[in-house]
Design a protein around this motif. Sequence first.
Motif, PDB file in Angstrom:
ATOM      1  N   UNK A 510     -47.595  34.170  57.207  1.00  0.00           N
ATOM      2  CA  UNK A 510     -47.804  32.971  58.019  1.00  0.00           C
ATOM      3  C   UNK A 510     -46.587  32.059  57.972  1.00  0.00           C
ATOM      4  N   UNK A 511     -46.042  31.853  56.790  1.00  0.00           N
ATOM      5  CA  UNK A 511     -44.892  30.947  56.672  1.00  0.00           C
ATOM      6  C   UNK A 511     -43.705  31.465  57.475  1.00  0.00           C
ATOM      7  N   UNK A 512     -43.501  32.763  57.452  1.00  0.00           N
ATOM      8  CA  UNK A 512     -42.398  33.327  58.234  1.00  0.00           C
ATOM      9  C   UNK A 512     -42.666  33.208  59.737  1.00  0.00           C
ATOM     10  N   UNK A 513     -43.923  33.343  60.132  1.00  0.00           N
ATOM     11  CA  UNK A 513     -44.261  33.240  61.552  1.00  0.00           C
ATOM     12  C   UNK A 513     -43.997  31.838  62.087  1.00  0.00           C
ATOM     13  N   UNK A 518     -41.423  26.343  64.960  1.00  0.00           N
ATOM     14  CA  UNK A 518     -41.505  25.124  64.157  1.00  0.00           C
ATOM     15  C   UNK A 518     -40.138  24.827  63.548  1.00  0.00           C
ATOM     16  N   UNK A 519     -39.850  23.551  63.403  1.00  0.00           N
ATOM     17  CA  UNK A 519     -38.586  23.159  62.775  1.00  0.00           C
ATOM     18  C   UNK A 519     -38.810  22.438  61.453  1.00  0.00           C
ATOM     19  N   UNK A 520     -40.064  22.030  61.201  1.00  0.00           N
ATOM     20  CA  UNK A 520     -40.339  21.270  59.979  1.00  0.00           C
ATOM     21  C   UNK A 520     -41.730  21.620  59.455  1.00  0.00           C
ATOM     22  N   UNK A 521     -41.800  21.830  58.148  1.00  0.00           N
ATOM     23  CA  UNK A 521     -43.065  22.049  57.445  1.00  0.00           C
ATOM     24  C   UNK A 521     -43.226  20.947  56.413  1.00  0.00           C
ATOM     25  N   UNK A 522     -44.394  20.308  56.391  1.00  0.00           N
ATOM     26  CA  UNK A 522     -44.686  19.271  55.398  1.00  0.00           C
ATOM     27  C   UNK A 522     -45.880  19.710  54.563  1.00  0.00           C
ATOM     28  N   UNK A 523     -45.760  19.559  53.242  1.00  0.00           N
ATOM     29  CA  UNK A 523     -46.863  19.870  52.332  1.00  0.00           C
ATOM     30  C   UNK A 523     -47.448  18.578  51.797  1.00  0.00           C
ATOM     31  N   UNK A 524     -48.771  18.542  51.692  1.00  0.00           N
ATOM     32  CA  UNK A 524     -49.488  17.364  51.201  1.00  0.00           C
ATOM     33  C   UNK A 524     -50.377  17.814  50.053  1.00  0.00           C
ATOM     34  N   UNK A 525     -50.147  17.276  48.854  1.00  0.00           N
ATOM     35  CA  UNK A 525     -50.969  17.669  47.709  1.00  0.00           C
ATOM     36  C   UNK A 525     -51.358  16.445  46.887  1.00  0.00           C
ATOM     37  N   UNK A 526     -52.595  16.477  46.404  1.00  0.00           N
ATOM     38  CA  UNK A 526     -53.188  15.365  45.663  1.00  0.00           C
ATOM     39  C   UNK A 526     -52.875  15.515  44.179  1.00  0.00           C
ATOM     40  N   UNK A 527     -51.583  15.437  43.847  1.00  0.00           N
ATOM     41  CA  UNK A 527     -51.120  15.608  42.480  1.00  0.00           C
ATOM     42  C   UNK A 527     -49.633  15.351  42.413  1.00  0.00           C
ATOM     43  N   UNK A 528     -49.020  15.660  41.260  1.00  0.00           N
ATOM     44  CA  UNK A 528     -47.584  15.435  41.119  1.00  0.00           C
ATOM     45  C   UNK A 528     -46.805  16.546  41.816  1.00  0.00           C
ATOM     46  N   UNK A 529     -45.610  16.197  42.273  1.00  0.00           N
ATOM     47  CA  UNK A 529     -44.783  17.149  43.005  1.00  0.00           C
ATOM     48  C   UNK A 529     -44.107  18.158  42.087  1.00  0.00           C
ATOM     49  N   UNK A 530     -43.614  17.720  40.937  1.00  0.00           N
ATOM     50  CA  UNK A 530     -42.855  18.610  40.062  1.00  0.00           C
ATOM     51  C   UNK A 530     -43.736  19.761  39.582  1.00  0.00           C
ATOM     52  N   UNK A 531     -43.325  20.982  39.906  1.00  0.00           N
ATOM     53  CA  UNK A 531     -44.087  22.155  39.520  1.00  0.00           C
ATOM     54  C   UNK A 531     -45.306  22.407  40.376  1.00  0.00           C
ATOM     55  N   UNK A 532     -45.455  21.664  41.457  1.00  0.00           N
ATOM     56  CA  UNK A 532     -46.665  21.716  42.247  1.00  0.00           C
ATOM     57  C   UNK A 532     -46.627  22.721  43.386  1.00  0.00           C
ATOM     58  N   UNK A 533     -47.612  22.579  44.273  1.00  0.00           N
ATOM     59  CA  UNK A 533     -47.769  23.504  45.396  1.00  0.00           C
ATOM     60  C   UNK A 533     -46.599  23.424  46.362  1.00  0.00           C
ATOM     61  N   UNK A 534     -46.179  22.212  46.696  1.00  0.00           N
ATOM     62  CA  UNK A 534     -45.126  22.043  47.692  1.00  0.00           C
ATOM     63  C   UNK A 534     -43.828  22.736  47.323  1.00  0.00           C
ATOM     64  N   UNK A 535     -43.520  22.759  46.035  1.00  0.00           N
ATOM     65  CA  UNK A 535     -42.287  23.412  45.609  1.00  0.00           C
ATOM     66  C   UNK A 535     -42.299  24.902  45.930  1.00  0.00           C
ATOM     67  N   UNK A 536     -43.463  25.523  45.883  1.00  0.00           N
ATOM     68  CA  UNK A 536     -43.559  26.945  46.228  1.00  0.00           C
ATOM     69  C   UNK A 536     -43.185  27.159  47.701  1.00  0.00           C
ATOM     70  N   UNK A 537     -43.650  26.252  48.544  1.00  0.00           N
ATOM     71  CA  UNK A 537     -43.344  26.369  49.975  1.00  0.00           C
ATOM     72  C   UNK A 537     -41.855  26.109  50.222  1.00  0.00           C
ATOM     73  N   UNK A 538     -41.321  25.092  49.581  1.00  0.00           N
ATOM     74  CA  UNK A 538     -39.890  24.781  49.741  1.00  0.00           C
ATOM     75  C   UNK A 538     -39.029  25.950  49.271  1.00  0.00           C
ATOM     76  N   UNK A 539     -39.448  26.581  48.181  1.00  0.00           N
ATOM     77  CA  UNK A 539     -38.673  27.727  47.677  1.00  0.00           C
ATOM     78  C   UNK A 539     -38.720  28.893  48.667  1.00  0.00           C
ATOM     79  N   UNK A 540     -39.857  29.081  49.285  1.00  0.00           N
ATOM     80  CA  UNK A 540     -39.974  30.167  50.268  1.00  0.00           C
ATOM     81  C   UNK A 540     -38.974  29.976  51.412  1.00  0.00           C
ATOM     82  N   UNK A 541     -38.806  28.740  51.850  1.00  0.00           N
ATOM     83  CA  UNK A 541     -37.925  28.467  52.993  1.00  0.00           C
ATOM     84  C   UNK A 541     -36.487  28.169  52.569  1.00  0.00           C
ATOM     85  N   UNK A 542     -36.181  28.351  51.305  1.00  0.00           N
ATOM     86  CA  UNK A 542     -34.895  27.887  50.779  1.00  0.00           C
ATOM     87  C   UNK A 542     -33.670  28.365  51.519  1.00  0.00           C
ATOM     88  N   UNK A 543     -33.644  29.610  51.979  1.00  0.00           N
ATOM     89  CA  UNK A 543     -32.449  30.149  52.636  1.00  0.00           C
ATOM     90  C   UNK A 543     -32.535  30.096  54.157  1.00  0.00           C
TER      91      UNK A 543
END
Length: 585
Positions: A510-513, A518-543
């Motif tokens: 899905x993320x690759x599709x 799409x030009x921008x993906x935003x993650x919203x999580x009810x917790x701290x960012x460091x080590x969280x869900x959003x970082x996994x998504x950012x890492x996927x799109x890193x390159x």
Amino acid sequence: MILENINSPEDVKKLSREGLNLLSGEIREALLHRLSDHGGHFGPNFGMVEATIALHYVFNSPEDKIVFDVSHQSNPHKMLTGRKDAYLYPEKYDDVSGYSEPSESAHDHFVIGHTSTSVSLAGGLAKGRDLKGEKGNVIAVIGDGSLSGGEAFEGLDYAGELGTNFIIVVNDNQMSIAENHGGLYRNLQELRESQGTCPCNFFKAMGLDYLYVDQGNDIGSLISAFQKVKDIDHPVVVHINTLKGKGYRPAEEHKEPWHYCAPFVIETGEPRHKPEGGEDYGTLTADYLLKKMKEDRRVVGITAGTPTVMGFTEDKRQAAGHQFVDVGIAEEHAVALASGIAANGGRPVFGVYSTFIQRAYDQLSQDLCINRNPATLLVFWGSLSAMNDVTHLCFFDIPLISNIPNMIYLAPTCKEEYFAMLEWSLHQNEHPVAIRVPANGVIHANRKIDTDYGQLNRYEVVRKGTKVALLALGSFFPLGESTARILKERAGIEATLINPRYITGTDATLLDALKADHVLVATLEDGVLDGGFGEKIARHYGTSPMKVLNFGARKEFVDRFDVTAFLRDNHLTAEQIAEDILAQL
């Protein structure tokens, strides 16, 4: 009024026995009015009034150091150590926290809010004292309920070999939050019934000297006992028999609900603010599990001293019988027990507050996930807006749980999805599963909900759009909906709205599709960012050229914060998120 003139423990020492007894009544009166207006821990404080007065009458705080376990019973201590105004005058109620706090006073030595820690912490103070060649008494205060925690056993075991001044006051009120559970409590009962003389003595078996005080709410008896052990040259336990909630009949007669209270009417004990009607996840969970228990004798609910977190009030515990287990305040054991039950074909469900599951990290990793046993964990109150005492923050469960291999951590967005995930977890045999119970009230679905979550890390596209994709996790799904609405109204952007469901993995397909339109993906999580869900998504799109914005909270300890201001400060309103997204387009 005596209390008005108590500015330090030195003022306590000047009082006659009659004055000390009058002071105990004034402390309870001040506590009663503050708690009726403000709420807080009731039973623990009311039961410790006389013991706290006696401690400060005999010992010389802060040279003699007193460490309160959990410290939810330290309000009388605060009143005697220069902080009485925060209990006498409503406008000053919020000047102090509900727990020990060194920033408030030199008489507090640690920030403490979790249980079973005082013996280890105080043991460290005693060792530090001896290393520096200093004098003074070190006193750990611990309740009988806290003795069920593993750290308490470890601290007592260490104390037995300390060979120096160390005083452990065991406040035995025959209660944890709910009733006590565990074999240790039979021995405590034997000690009470024999006035401390029975041959089987847990504390002596640990290598500790021992003194019993039957009248643990009698100032004279307590002073006498504390004077006997003051300046002692070896570790000793002073076991005091007290009444939880003493001085207020509703709290004496109904100890469990009066462990902690919301504001109430003094004359009746009734809440000042009637709870709003409607569903809550605790009651819903208990009702669901009771039904499952009747259908399948292998289903068992587990709690670590907080049964009502998953709705198991006393009547529901009785209805469940042996299919509900309270292990006491022992999250480590609860996780390992659940793993063992699952390994032998049972269907365990461990319900726990987010702030307390962190005590069992090693067991989650070693005892559960390495063995891939299909136990179910229900993590309640995981949210930036659940609890706001610094010791009880529920911010950190996502980084903690979601990065353990083999764990499946799910984030339902609504009631129907929550119970679909729970139903699936109870019937699958492949994975340890944790479910982050929604913390934003019971919301009902307006869409079809999947029932099978065996195809891991498959996200749900709730609304297909272009240009911007919002991955709104769990309790923050409504925030994603609001953000999408603002983007449509202000910029005509029809954002793609995604319910990730799985915190522990990424939906690469899905993320690759999304890269196609799409030009921008935003993650919203009810917790701290460091080590969280959003970082996994950012890492996927890193390159890739995809822009990624992560919305969550900074990694920090915050205390007694205003939730609305805190969310705004972390850019977690729909308006702020939409503005940040539009600024990147």
